[in-house]
Design a protein around this motif. Structure first.
Motif, short mmCIF file in Angstrom:
data_model
loop_
_atom_site.label_atom_id
_atom_site.label_comp_id
_atom_site.label_asym_id
_atom_site.label_seq_id
_atom_site.Cartn_x
_atom_site.Cartn_y
_atom_site.Cartn_z
N GLY A 96 45.93 23.54 44.44
CA GLY A 96 45.52 24.21 43.22
C GLY A 96 45.36 25.71 43.36
N PRO A 97 44.52 26.18 44.29
CA PRO A 97 44.34 27.63 44.43
C PRO A 97 45.62 28.39 44.71
CG PRO A 97 42.60 26.47 45.59
CD PRO A 97 43.59 25.43 45.16
N VAL A 98 46.47 27.87 45.60
CA VAL A 98 47.68 28.60 45.99
C VAL A 98 48.69 28.63 44.85
CG1 VAL A 98 49.63 28.63 47.58
CG2 VAL A 98 47.35 28.12 48.43
N ILE A 99 48.94 27.48 44.21
CA ILE A 99 49.93 27.44 43.14
C ILE A 99 49.50 28.32 41.97
CG2 ILE A 99 51.06 25.96 41.45
CD1 ILE A 99 52.12 25.62 44.26
N ILE A 100 48.24 28.24 41.58
CA ILE A 100 47.76 29.05 40.46
C ILE A 100 47.81 30.53 40.81
CG2 ILE A 100 45.81 29.50 38.95
CD1 ILE A 100 47.34 26.81 38.57
N ALA A 101 47.47 30.87 42.04
CA ALA A 101 47.55 32.28 42.45
C ALA A 101 48.98 32.79 42.41
CB ALA A 101 46.95 32.45 43.85
N LEU A 102 49.94 31.97 42.84
CA LEU A 102 51.34 32.39 42.80
C LEU A 102 51.82 32.54 41.35
CD1 LEU A 102 52.85 30.17 45.65
CD2 LEU A 102 52.42 32.64 45.71
#
Length: 257
Positions: A96-102
């Motif tokens: 969640g954190p990585v995909i949303i940040a990207l």
């Protein structure tokens, strides 16, 4: 060959020096009087509210697709009851954190880079400096702080919708109540799963805002530099997100595991 390597190294060190100076200017202007609250709220609206639809749909689809992909495999091993816990841990801790940040890097960093780049090309930033205004406080501080605050909130929203998507995915083949699904999901989570993932999203948001502002604020003259600023902002922000995540995972493993 040696001269080319030396020239590239010198340009890289100059860029690092410019980023350090830019960071110092940002830090000094945070606590300077006359904070632009109106612009800050406007940027929070742009970064957060206008990105909520894309982020929410993405979060829901992530949970939905992960459930559909993993449920048949776990079912073969008789471990279908572990699907809610696996979904919650994998999404909240890492995906969640990585995909949303990207996603925010592609949407927000490019927007900031293009906006400030166009202002640089049309000499609007120079006009602000001549008129005794503070362009760093008005343009840079507000955007970086807005990204730092709104990206974690968007991530929390996406994680929640991903859990809903996981529940919907489970009920395509089975009949699992929402109470049972979310109870198993939350029982599988621990303190070490939630807090580090939330903390690193603040650094993701800062990296997105900083890179977008730096690339746009230091774009060269010419209309094509606006496109280069937007493109390089996305690439650099995405790279920084991956690096920050790698460091955060190592620190989390040292502290909690």
């Amino acid at each position: 060959m040696a001269s080319a390597i030396t020239s590239s190294f010198n340009r890289y060190m100059e860029m690092v020096g410019d980023q350090v100076i830019f960071t110092g200017r940002f830090a000094r202007n945070i606590f300077r009087g006359g904070f632009e609250w109106g612009e800050f709220v406007r940027q929070c609206f742009i970064v957060g509210y206008l990105s909520a639809g894309l982020v929410g749909i993405t979060g829901f689809i992530i949970g939905f697709v992960m459930t559909l992909q993993t449920q048949p495999t776990l079912k073969d091993f008789g471990a279908e009851s572990y699907v809610p816990g696996m979904i919650s841990i994998s999404i909240i801790r890492e995906i969640g954190p990585v995909i949303i940040a990207l996603i925010c890097a592609g949407k927000v960093a490019s927007s900031i880079g293009a906006e400030l780049g166009s202002m640089k090309v049309t000499e609007q930033i120079d006009a602000m400096e001549v008129s005794a205004a503070n362009p760093v406080q008005y343009l840079v501080v507000t955007r970086i702080l807005a990204c730092t605050i709104m990206v974690p909130l968007l991530t929390i929203m996406a994680d929640a919708l991903a859990m809903v998507g996981g529940w919907v995915g489970v009920n395509i083949q089975d009949n699992v109540s929402a109470t049972l699904f979310f109870r198993k999901s939350f029982n599988a989570l621990e303190f070490s799963d939630v807090v580090p993932s939330v903390v690193k999203t603040f650094f993701f948001g800062y990296a997105i805002g900083f890179v977008g502002c730096y690339k746009g604020y230091h774009s060269s003259r010419g209309t094509e530099s606006v496109g280069r600023a937007a493109n390089s902002a996305v690439v650099s922000a995405s790279l920084w997100i991956i690096l920050i995540d790698a460091v955060a995972v190592q620190i989390t493993n040292l502290i909690y595991y």
